[in-house]
Design an enzyme around this catalytic site. Sequence first.
Site, PDB file in Angstrom:
ATOM      1  N   SER A  69      -1.972  73.920 -23.887  1.00  0.00           N
ATOM      2  CA  SER A  69      -1.690  73.946 -25.420  1.00  0.00           C
ATOM      3  C   SER A  69      -2.624  74.114 -26.444  1.00  0.00           C
ATOM      4  O   SER A  69      -2.401  74.237 -27.575  1.00  0.00           O
ATOM      5  CB  SER A  69      -1.437  72.338 -25.724  1.00  0.00           C
ATOM      6  OG  SER A  69      -2.699  71.640 -25.492  1.00  0.00           O
ATOM      7  N   ASP A  78       0.866  66.704 -33.445  1.00  0.00           N
ATOM      8  CA  ASP A  78       1.150  65.616 -32.291  1.00  0.00           C
ATOM      9  C   ASP A  78       1.768  64.510 -32.512  1.00  0.00           C
ATOM     10  O   ASP A  78       1.637  63.590 -31.761  1.00  0.00           O
ATOM     11  CB  ASP A  78      -0.374  65.402 -31.865  1.00  0.00           C
ATOM     12  CG  ASP A  78      -1.012  66.670 -31.356  1.00  0.00           C
ATOM     13  OD1 ASP A  78      -0.447  67.720 -31.062  1.00  0.00           O
ATOM     14  OD2 ASP A  78      -2.185  66.500 -30.889  1.00  0.00           O
ATOM     15  N   HIS A 106      -7.055  68.535 -28.687  1.00  0.00           N
ATOM     16  CA  HIS A 106      -6.340  69.297 -29.742  1.00  0.00           C
ATOM     17  C   HIS A 106      -7.252  69.301 -31.022  1.00  0.00           C
ATOM     18  O   HIS A 106      -8.104  68.770 -31.265  1.00  0.00           O
ATOM     19  CB  HIS A 106      -4.906  68.685 -30.213  1.00  0.00           C
ATOM     20  CG  HIS A 106      -4.015  68.813 -29.085  1.00  0.00           C
ATOM     21  ND1 HIS A 106      -2.536  68.334 -29.181  1.00  0.00           N
ATOM     22  CD2 HIS A 106      -3.904  69.931 -28.104  1.00  0.00           C
ATOM     23  CE1 HIS A 106      -1.919  68.887 -28.158  1.00  0.00           C
ATOM     24  NE2 HIS A 106      -2.660  69.869 -27.641  1.00  0.00           N
TER      25      HIS A 106
END
Lengths: 233, 170
Positions: B47, B112, B86
């Site tokens: 990701s 998110d 992230h």
Amino acid sequence: MAESKIAVHSLPDLKNTSDDALAPYLTSLGFRQSHKNTDVRLALGYSAVVIAAVTFYYDYTLGWEPTKHWTAWAVAAYFVLNGVFTYWIWIVEKGVVYQGVDESGGRLTLASRTNKHDPTYHLTATYAPPLSARSQEIKASAPFSRFFHADGYLAQQPFRQWLASSVPFIGAADPNNVVEEIGRGSGGGGSGPGGIKMQSVRMGDMADVLEGLKKSGSSSGSKSGAGKARRRG
Amino acid sequence: MFGLQPRQLAAQVLNFALVLSTAFMLWKGLSVATDSPSPIVVVLSGSMEPAFQRGDLLFLWNRGMDTQIGEVVVYNVRGKDIPIVHRVVRRFGGGVKPLQLLTKGDNNAADDTELYARGQDFLDRQRDVIGSVKAYIPFVGYVTILLSEYPWLKTVMLGLMGLTVVLQRE
């Protein structure tokens, strides 16, 4: 005493087996082994391991956040103990493989060492006579082939003879194993610091002669030779 | 190794125990230094591509609490124990008020919010984040992905480690 077969080309195996054979021999001569060094080392090591185990337990059950201040102290204590442990092995023990007291109260310390890729057993014997501050030191070395059979067994008799002959403090307790020089016509005194060296050189010749005799002897192969040596040991 | 003197046996066991405990305490020492419960993590998903690939090893630092937009952080979703790597895209509060962050994977279409626990719209810097990425080594963490995808490998590895240490005296 358990006899084990080793790979004769492995230097650590040769050294460890020889080191392990010292204590039973000296005990049989009336030496009392002292385990002080080993016990201190084990105590240091196991305290460190216990600290790590306790840290692991609380970290596992309580998690990171509530335990992190204790963990910091535990980490510090662990590495301090580990440092002392390493110091003990390298600076205090320095290769000492046997410590003991003989019947008269004299303290004998044996340290052994091998150099890389050189199959020679180097032994440093230090003896502090009772009621004396000064200790004496003797260095002796011998190729491992002198007391190892080609099939990987330690031959007790040659090993003991070598020890008794080259380390006088052991020889005094085991006169039967002190092998006399067989004169080869070379002169030279056997006294003073050089004498020991001379003697150990002759001892090497001696082993060669014995080896030669054994080979020329009627039928005894290495197998039966090993058996004989072990029965005596 | 059987038939050894008790002290020799104790010394051999100690060697093995010291290998394990030193590894563990080094890890904990790193945790203390970085103030992070898990100072080294492995990227498990794609990701964050192309910044980080699956298997990259990340080194975290958790002492700078004033996280800025653009920093890559690792956080744990409440109630789940999977660390997620992230990038911070929004920040709220800070200073007197607790700092809150919104994160998004570079390679993901949306932020998110979907990933957070039910009813949670932001990350709490203090509570959820376990560190921000300071350095990384590509690919070397792939071993741990293999280990977690094939758990029997762990048993094999631990067994081999134990055997070599116990049987050797070098």
